[in-house]
Design an enzyme around this catalytic site. Structure first.
Site, PDB file in Angstrom:
ATOM      1  N   ARG A 206       0.855  -1.206   0.000  1.00 56.79           N
ATOM      2  CA  ARG A 206       0.000   0.000   0.000  1.00 56.79           C
ATOM      3  C   ARG A 206       0.880   1.241   0.000  1.00 56.79           C
ATOM      4  O   ARG A 206       0.624   2.208  -0.729  1.00 56.79           O
ATOM      5  CB  ARG A 206      -0.906   0.000   1.240  1.00 56.79           C
ATOM      6  CG  ARG A 206      -1.923  -1.123   1.238  1.00 56.79           C
ATOM      7  CD  ARG A 206      -2.896  -0.991   2.418  1.00 56.79           C
ATOM      8  NE  ARG A 206      -3.675  -2.209   2.530  1.00 56.79           N
ATOM      9  CZ  ARG A 206      -3.553  -3.100   3.515  1.00 56.79           C
ATOM     10  NH1 ARG A 206      -2.724  -2.868   4.521  1.00 56.79           N
ATOM     11  NH2 ARG A 206      -4.280  -4.188   3.519  1.00 56.79           N
ATOM     12  N   ASP A 242     -16.108  -3.538  -3.769  1.00 57.46           N
ATOM     13  CA  ASP A 242     -16.042  -4.854  -3.126  1.00 57.46           C
ATOM     14  C   ASP A 242     -17.418  -5.486  -3.225  1.00 57.46           C
ATOM     15  O   ASP A 242     -18.438  -4.796  -3.192  1.00 57.46           O
ATOM     16  CB  ASP A 242     -15.612  -4.745  -1.658  1.00 57.46           C
ATOM     17  CG  ASP A 242     -15.083  -6.070  -1.139  1.00 57.46           C
ATOM     18  OD1 ASP A 242     -13.847  -6.215  -1.010  1.00 57.46           O
ATOM     19  OD2 ASP A 242     -15.899  -6.983  -0.862  1.00 57.46           O
ATOM     20  N   ASN A 268     -19.577  -6.744  -8.209  1.00 56.59           N
ATOM     21  CA  ASN A 268     -18.656  -7.790  -8.632  1.00 56.59           C
ATOM     22  C   ASN A 268     -17.640  -7.165  -9.601  1.00 56.59           C
ATOM     23  O   ASN A 268     -18.021  -6.612 -10.626  1.00 56.59           O
ATOM     24  CB  ASN A 268     -19.452  -8.897  -9.329  1.00 56.59           C
ATOM     25  CG  ASN A 268     -18.574 -10.039  -9.742  1.00 56.59           C
ATOM     26  OD1 ASN A 268     -17.414  -9.870 -10.109  1.00 56.59           O
ATOM     27  ND2 ASN A 268     -19.134 -11.235  -9.671  1.00 56.59           N
ATOM     28  N   CYS A 329      -2.497 -13.547  -4.339  1.00 60.22           N
ATOM     29  CA  CYS A 329      -2.083 -14.161  -3.072  1.00 60.22           C
ATOM     30  C   CYS A 329      -2.253 -15.682  -3.131  1.00 60.22           C
ATOM     31  O   CYS A 329      -2.334 -16.342  -2.106  1.00 60.22           O
ATOM     32  CB  CYS A 329      -2.828 -13.549  -1.892  1.00 60.22           C
ATOM     33  SG  CYS A 329      -4.602 -13.676  -2.008  1.00 60.22           S
TER      34      CYS A 329
HETATM   35  N1  SAH Z   1      -7.354  -5.046  -0.897  1.00 57.09           N
HETATM   36  C1  SAH Z   1      -7.745  -5.456   0.438  1.00 57.09           C
HETATM   37  C2  SAH Z   1      -7.832  -6.944   0.628  1.00 57.09           C
HETATM   38  C3  SAH Z   1      -8.684  -7.657  -0.382  1.00 57.09           C
HETATM   39  S1  SAH Z   1      -9.258  -9.228   0.122  1.00 57.09           S
HETATM   40  C4  SAH Z   1      -6.798  -4.830   1.448  1.00 57.09           C
HETATM   41  O1  SAH Z   1      -5.834  -4.168   1.052  1.00 57.09           O
HETATM   42  O2  SAH Z   1      -7.019  -5.009   2.636  1.00 57.09           O
HETATM   43  C5  SAH Z   1     -10.341  -9.625  -1.168  1.00 57.09           C
HETATM   44  C6  SAH Z   1     -11.670  -8.897  -1.150  1.00 57.09           C
HETATM   45  O3  SAH Z   1     -12.300  -9.195  -2.387  1.00 57.09           O
HETATM   46  C7  SAH Z   1     -12.660  -9.328  -0.078  1.00 57.09           C
HETATM   47  O4  SAH Z   1     -13.034  -8.192   0.668  1.00 57.09           O
HETATM   48  C8  SAH Z   1     -13.874  -9.890  -0.853  1.00 57.09           C
HETATM   49  O5  SAH Z   1     -15.104  -9.496  -0.304  1.00 57.09           O
HETATM   50  C9  SAH Z   1     -13.708  -9.264  -2.192  1.00 57.09           C
HETATM   51  N2  SAH Z   1     -14.221 -10.005  -3.352  1.00 57.09           N
HETATM   52  C10 SAH Z   1     -14.130 -11.324  -3.623  1.00 57.09           C
HETATM   53  N3  SAH Z   1     -14.611 -11.605  -4.851  1.00 57.09           N
HETATM   54  C11 SAH Z   1     -15.037 -10.430  -5.385  1.00 57.09           C
HETATM   55  C12 SAH Z   1     -15.597 -10.037  -6.633  1.00 57.09           C
HETATM   56  N4  SAH Z   1     -15.839 -10.925  -7.599  1.00 57.09           N
HETATM   57  N5  SAH Z   1     -15.877  -8.722  -6.824  1.00 57.09           N
HETATM   58  C13 SAH Z   1     -15.621  -7.802  -5.864  1.00 57.09           C
HETATM   59  N6  SAH Z   1     -15.064  -8.117  -4.676  1.00 57.09           N
HETATM   60  C14 SAH Z   1     -14.773  -9.407  -4.432  1.00 57.09           C
END
Ligand code: SAH
Length: 387
Positions: A206, A242, A268, A329
């Site tokens: 970040r 999200d 999505n 990840c």
């Molecule tokens: N970027 C965040 C961590 C992301 S974790 C940080 O820096 O803390 C992954 C996230 O993706 C989760 O919050 C989950 O709700 C979301 N997610 C999973 N599939 C998704 C999709 N198809 N569209 C949007 N969000 C999604």
């Protein structure tokens, strides 16, 4: 005296590579019970080290020591203290970070994260589960936390025949804890948040991403807004996406707390990227930080096309000169495989892209050489060249 477990020559070879796991198929003979600390021997009777034994998991042994070194309580205590001392040398600009990173601290299957005055731990094997009272005592003596929470809800515990549960092990844990990371303050729900509350492994990424942030920012898979909030100061407009309504509510609360403008939307990412393309919207900075698409080897093909799709669409939405911060990840997708996916996405998008930085999980989540499972997070910072 600890019980003996005899392993096969193939298991022995694996230990020589520095990998601390021995699979059940390489156990020749065992007189141990689940969760025991055991002496590991070769067929010829040579002592190879001491380990935690599981009578359920496919990972039957998790090595603690090599050769004749004893894995007693004092050794566990020393390892925990060394892990904490290392984090103190890192000068981390945050009150939330990882203190113990399992295998990388030679404390296999143990996670300990600090959130201000509180600690969250995970014991992800029978052996570590049994050592929990010792771990709690060492953490209390060294850090005097206000509370220690066990987030023992990951599904992996069931592979070890362990219950999934969340429980307060010491002191008290409030419903909401406040922490800061870089210049952002967060409200964290330690009992219910993802992982142990935050994605601590992305802190350094970040910070790095913020150095390139400009113009219109789109933060995809935003969770509680980590990237968006860290990068917002340098951007004219910030959209965070999200799929979870809970996450969107948290992004809004965190944005208000930090006094920054973020347009947090539930949706999505796959659909929204397509919609942006159709409506002709463009961005100067985009972040892609999806959940692990490849949780197992069998999911690699499907995961690869998922990664390719979002990267392709994001590159198309990016203005020339723009920055794409893209992460994976999934440890089942290697850095080389991820680089290849991004390259193919760039070809299909018809754009020229340079790699500005190749990054990984934060310094408090170090990678143990020889153990690919500990290198799971890849983060590339890319630049779309002007036409
Ligand atoms: N970027 C965040 C961590 C992301 S974790 C940080 O820096 O803390 C992954 C996230 O993706 C989760 O919050 C989950 O709700 C979301 N997610 C999973 N599939 C998704 C999709 N198809 N569209 C949007 N969000 C999604």
């Amino acid at each position: 005296m600890p019980a003996n477990v005899v392993i096969s020559p193939r298991g022995e070879q694996r230990l020589q590579t520095g990998h601390p796991w021995i699979y059940r198929s390489d156990i020749v003979e065992s007189h141990a019970s689940g969760g025991d600390r055991v002496v590991v021997r070769s067929r010829r009777g040579q002592v190879l080290g001491q380990a935690l034994y599981s009578d359920q998991s496919q990972i039957a042994l998790r090595m603690l020591t090599d050769g004749e070194q004893e894995a007693d309580d004092a050794l566990i205590e020393r390892r925990i203290l060394a892990a904490i001392a290392f984090r103190e040398t890192l000068n981390i600009n945050a009150t939330a970070y990882r203190l113990v990173h399992g295998e990388s601290d030679r404390l296999p299957s143990l996670i300990v994260d600090q959130y201000g005055d509180y600690l969250v731990m995970q014991a992800l094997s029978q052996g570590m589960d049994k050592l929990t009272p010792l771990v709690v005592r060492v953490l209390q003596d060294r850090l005097s936390p206000r509370g220690i929470l066990a987030r023992n809800d990951p599904r992996t515990r069931t592979l070890d025949g362990l219950e999934q549960k969340v429980e307060v092990l010491a002191g008290e844990i409030p419903d909401v804890v406040h922490v800061h990371e870089l210049r952002v303050e967060y409200e964290v729900d330690l009992r219910h948040g993802q992982k142990t509350g935050l994605f601590l492994d992305q802190r350094d990424n970040r910070g790095a991403a913020a150095l390139y942030a400009h113009g219109r920012l789109l933060d995809c898979f935003s969770y509680n807004g980590g990237f968006a909030l860290t990068m917002a100061q340098r951007c004219r407009e910030v959209i965070a996406l999200d799929v979870s309504e809970d996450a969107v509510a948290r992004i809004k609360a965190n944005a208000a707390r930090n006094n920054v403008q973020v347009d947090a939307r539930a949706g999505n990412v796959f659909d929204e990227l397509r919609a942006f393309e159709r409506s002709g919207e463009r961005f100067d900075t985009i972040v892609l930080d999806p959940p692990a698409f490849a949780k197992s080897k069998s999911a690699i093909d499907k995961a690869s096309s998922g990664y390719k799709e979002i990267n392709l669409r994001a590159l198309k939405l990016l203005n020339p000169g723009g920055t794409l911060v893209t992460c994976s990840c999934s440890y089942n997708i290697s850095e080389a495989a991820f680089a290849q996916i991004i390259y193919e996405a760039a070809i299909d998008a018809g754009v020229h892209v340079t790699v500005t930085e190749k990054r990984m999980q934060g310094r408090d989540h170090p990678v143990l050489l020889g153990v690919p499972e500990t290198y799971y997070l890849k983060c590339f910072i890319l630049r779309r060249l002007a036409d």
